[in-house]
Design a protein around this motif. Sequence first.
Motif, PDB file in Angstrom:
ATOM      1  N   GLN A 253      38.718  35.975  42.886  1.00 34.83           N
ATOM      2  CA  GLN A 253      39.294  34.879  42.120  1.00 34.83           C
ATOM      3  C   GLN A 253      38.233  33.849  41.734  1.00 34.83           C
ATOM      4  O   GLN A 253      38.346  33.185  40.701  1.00 34.83           O
ATOM      5  CB  GLN A 253      40.407  34.212  42.919  1.00 34.83           C
ATOM      6  CG  GLN A 253      41.629  35.085  43.120  1.00 34.83           C
ATOM      7  CD  GLN A 253      42.536  34.575  44.225  1.00 34.83           C
ATOM      8  OE1 GLN A 253      42.395  33.442  44.679  1.00 34.83           O
ATOM      9  NE2 GLN A 253      43.476  35.411  44.650  1.00 34.83           N
ATOM     10  N   SER A 254      37.199  33.724  42.567  1.00 29.17           N
ATOM     11  CA  SER A 254      36.113  32.784  42.289  1.00 29.17           C
ATOM     12  C   SER A 254      35.034  33.395  41.408  1.00 29.17           C
ATOM     13  O   SER A 254      34.049  32.726  41.090  1.00 29.17           O
ATOM     14  CB  SER A 254      35.492  32.300  43.606  1.00 29.17           C
ATOM     15  OG  SER A 254      36.471  31.671  44.424  1.00 29.17           O
ATOM     16  N   GLY A 255      35.197  34.669  41.049  1.00 28.43           N
ATOM     17  CA  GLY A 255      34.297  35.295  40.085  1.00 28.43           C
ATOM     18  C   GLY A 255      33.012  35.849  40.641  1.00 28.43           C
ATOM     19  O   GLY A 255      32.026  35.978  39.898  1.00 28.43           O
ATOM     20  N   LEU A 256      32.976  36.226  41.918  1.00 25.42           N
ATOM     21  CA  LEU A 256      31.742  36.738  42.500  1.00 25.42           C
ATOM     22  C   LEU A 256      31.246  37.970  41.749  1.00 25.42           C
ATOM     23  O   LEU A 256      30.071  38.048  41.361  1.00 25.42           O
ATOM     24  CB  LEU A 256      31.950  37.068  43.978  1.00 25.42           C
ATOM     25  CG  LEU A 256      30.798  37.796  44.680  1.00 25.42           C
ATOM     26  CD1 LEU A 256      29.514  36.973  44.616  1.00 25.42           C
ATOM     27  CD2 LEU A 256      31.154  38.125  46.126  1.00 25.42           C
ATOM     28  N   LEU A 257      32.117  38.940  41.542  1.00 28.09           N
ATOM     29  CA  LEU A 257      31.692  40.178  40.887  1.00 28.09           C
ATOM     30  C   LEU A 257      31.311  39.928  39.427  1.00 28.09           C
ATOM     31  O   LEU A 257      30.326  40.480  38.919  1.00 28.09           O
ATOM     32  CB  LEU A 257      32.804  41.218  40.971  1.00 28.09           C
ATOM     33  CG  LEU A 257      33.273  41.602  42.386  1.00 28.09           C
ATOM     34  CD1 LEU A 257      34.300  42.720  42.322  1.00 28.09           C
ATOM     35  CD2 LEU A 257      32.101  42.017  43.263  1.00 28.09           C
TER      36      LEU A 257
END
Length: 479
Positions: A34-38
């Motif tokens: 959800q925090s966009g790591l990938l």
Amino acid sequence: MQLSHTRPVAAACFDDPNLVSAAGLVPVIALAQQSGLLTLAAEHLSVPTDKGANADRKVGSLVAGMVAGADSIADMAILRHGAMNTLFDHPYAPSTLGSFLREFRFGHVRQLDAVASRLLCALTEQTPVVAGIDTERVMIDIDDSIIEVHGHSKQGSGYGYSGIRGLNSVITTVTTDTAAPVITGQRLRKGACGSARGAARMIADTLTTVQRLRTAAHASSDRDVSAAQPKPLLRADSAYFGYPTIGAAIRGGADVSITTGLNSVIRAAIATIDDDTWTPIRYTNAIYDDTAEQWVSVAEVAEIEFTAFASQKKAHHIPGRLIVRRIPDLRPKKDQGQQQLFDVWRFHAFFTTTDPADLDTVTADQVHRRHAIIEQVHADLKNSALAHMPSAHFCANAAWLVCAVMAFNLTRAAATITGDSALAKATTGTIRRTLISVPTRIAYSARKITLHLPTGWPWEKQWMTLFENTFRRNLPIAA
């Protein structure tokens, strides 16, 4: 506690494909996605050759393994047991992750730094991991630590100030009165490196990150963005007392509180302090006198106006305050028969540019002493992913450090949404024991998975709060 007499253990076998040892990875990895790591890793990383393919998933695997407690490349095998292949897509083998790390060069490590910085900003929008950063005074701490290594095969290893062979990791942390420290900057250096090397760049980058965190915090709140924000305060020990470090902080809009050491200039300044200006403070073995409304203590503080780097060119002169703490020198005398003729003091001085109206002498001393919190962060990292430097390649170890920092911040962010204020400020080892390393058995129903966790788990409420928040199960259903 002892083994059961009525039901003795008779056998053991590893044969259940539906078990997982770290159920807490499910909500934590959901928070990371959800925090966009990938997405961030795919956007910013450009590691060459086939070893660098699918960099986003490989970074995700490294961070997930560290959250689960891995402290070496071989430990990444924790991602490939039981039902992990069912819960997660493509958990990579340790050999694949090791080959990926060995392809890193310095530029790729800096790309990973960008991912870590942006991930922290995204976590700030998703969770209260840096609560109060947009309304309270922000404490920025910088310090380095030696990570011990063995043998001569580690690139960059050497003997530093600690006298042991290792690599030098420098980090910056951000703390508020409300939130526990998070790591905003990191850099791996050779073992014989001086503490202050590259500190100016680290401080400038950290102050930029703080501004981004404040913007992210505003974006997730209803507060007035036009309200004045307190200046950040940089704290450091005497190894960082120099114009490059302090100048970078001042240019970045921060105040400083940095230990000076005791050279001839500082000793001369201390000698000018009047005896009647010393104030007793709360210190070891101090007693509070209710009648006099003051502390009865052997420790005292005083301050004088002081211009740092007055011997350098005028552009380097920085006006501020020199705050000095003194305690009696109780070291045994060489000649026990000789009585001392006057009190002998031990002094601890630090230079600060803070406004006396905001932080008086006693308060400034208390705030400066809390710089020791960064030592706990170093210890926390060494108790988890930084227990070892896993590769012989320097840049692979540098990338490992950045992944360890992302795992640290992600773990702390997950703890802040459990509703438990004590757990939100606990070490990552405690968070891992209570929230991450929870065994579970998976079951299928209508092509969906249900996690069956142990009954009577002491932190069941906190775990379920984390799960419901990350999967948005507690949000009202829209019509």
